[in-house]
Enzyme design. Structure first.
Site, short mmCIF file in Angstrom:
data_model
loop_
_atom_site.label_atom_id
_atom_site.label_comp_id
_atom_site.label_asym_id
_atom_site.label_seq_id
_atom_site.Cartn_x
_atom_site.Cartn_y
_atom_site.Cartn_z
N LEU A 43 72.71 45.37 56.07
CA LEU A 43 72.20 45.74 54.75
C LEU A 43 70.80 46.31 54.95
O LEU A 43 70.04 45.80 55.77
CB LEU A 43 72.10 44.50 53.84
CG LEU A 43 73.41 43.84 53.40
CD1 LEU A 43 73.11 42.48 52.78
CD2 LEU A 43 74.16 44.73 52.42
N ASP A 44 70.45 47.36 54.19
CA ASP A 44 69.10 47.91 54.34
C ASP A 44 68.08 46.93 53.75
O ASP A 44 68.43 45.96 53.09
CB ASP A 44 69.00 49.31 53.72
CG ASP A 44 69.19 49.31 52.22
OD1 ASP A 44 68.61 48.45 51.53
OD2 ASP A 44 69.92 50.20 51.72
N ASN A 45 66.80 47.21 53.99
CA ASN A 45 65.77 46.23 53.61
C ASN A 45 65.65 46.03 52.11
O ASN A 45 65.20 44.98 51.64
CB ASN A 45 64.41 46.61 54.22
CG ASN A 45 63.87 47.92 53.68
OD1 ASN A 45 64.63 48.85 53.41
ND2 ASN A 45 62.57 48.01 53.53
N HIS A 46 66.08 47.02 51.30
CA HIS A 46 66.01 46.88 49.84
C HIS A 46 67.24 46.17 49.26
O HIS A 46 67.25 45.83 48.09
CB HIS A 46 65.86 48.24 49.18
CG HIS A 46 64.56 48.92 49.51
ND1 HIS A 46 63.33 48.33 49.26
CD2 HIS A 46 64.29 50.12 50.08
CE1 HIS A 46 62.37 49.15 49.67
NE2 HIS A 46 62.92 50.24 50.17
N SER A 47 68.27 45.97 50.07
CA SER A 47 69.48 45.31 49.60
C SER A 47 69.44 43.83 49.92
O SER A 47 68.72 43.38 50.83
CB SER A 47 70.72 45.95 50.25
OG SER A 47 70.79 47.32 49.92
#
Length: 199
Positions: A43-47
């Site tokens: 998951l990307d850092n904003h997710s």
């Protein structure tokens, strides 16, 4: 003996233990992971939400590269009120860019409008509840780069919050952000609906 974990990855943390950038890493979680632990289906850092960690390098191939697709479900908050027509477009598939100059039409998927779940943990940058928005539950069997964010953008909605809540029968449940849950191997693969893991 391999080990299997589910983490509720917090917002603003990357899905890795090492980075050349100044970012929050999985090693900052309050858990003593064994050597060789790595993330599956990042998951990307904003997710936020369900992230699998394991010492078993075969899991990526078994889960994401086999002939049998595996469902992933996301709770998504978008800005603005989504119409029934727009919801139908998302269900049927929308064109997204997956590489420079390369368009791709997403596979039909299940999308429904839902209420914000009771007990959902707050997000540090979440807009006030009085700002028009829609909560969606999106279930995919594919995972292109930033696919969910690109899908809602393709129908003129901005993704404001993205939480992975399940991969097949492996559920995030009420696991708090930053918490870790360990699974026995047999239960882990049973919940992921993978039968051939010992082959």
């Amino acid at each position: 003996m391999h080990r299997y974990f589910v983490v509720n990855k917090p917002y603003d943390m990357v899905s890795q233990f090492v980075s050349s950038h100044d970012v929050r890493l999985l090693g900052e979680l309050q858990f003593d992971f064994p050597e060789g632990t790595h993330a599956i289906g990042r998951l990307d850092n904003h997710s936020e939400g369900l992230l699998i960690l394991t010492t078993n390098k075969k899991v990526t191939r078994l889960l994401f590269q086999g002939e049998q697709p595996h469902e992933r479900t996301y709770l998504v908050k978008v800005k603005g009120e989504m119409s029934a027509d727009t919801l139908q477009r998302l269900k049927e598939g929308v064109p997204i860019c997956i590489a420079e100059g390369v368009d791709y039409v997403t596979v039909p998927c299940n999308v429904e409008i839902v209420q914000r779940p009771p007990g959902l943990f707050d997000h540090p940058r979440e807009l006030p509840v009085n700002v028009p928005h829609t909560w969606l539950l999106i279930t995919l069997t594919e995972g292109k780069f930033h696919q969910v964010r690109k899908m809602v953008a393709a129908v003129s909605h901005r993704c404001q919050r993205l939480i992975r809540v399940s991969i097949e029968g492996l559920l995030l449940g009420d696991l708090p952000p930053g918490a870790v849950k360990e699974f026995e191997e047999e239960e882990f693969f049973r919940l992921l609906k993978i039968a051939n893991y010992k082959d």
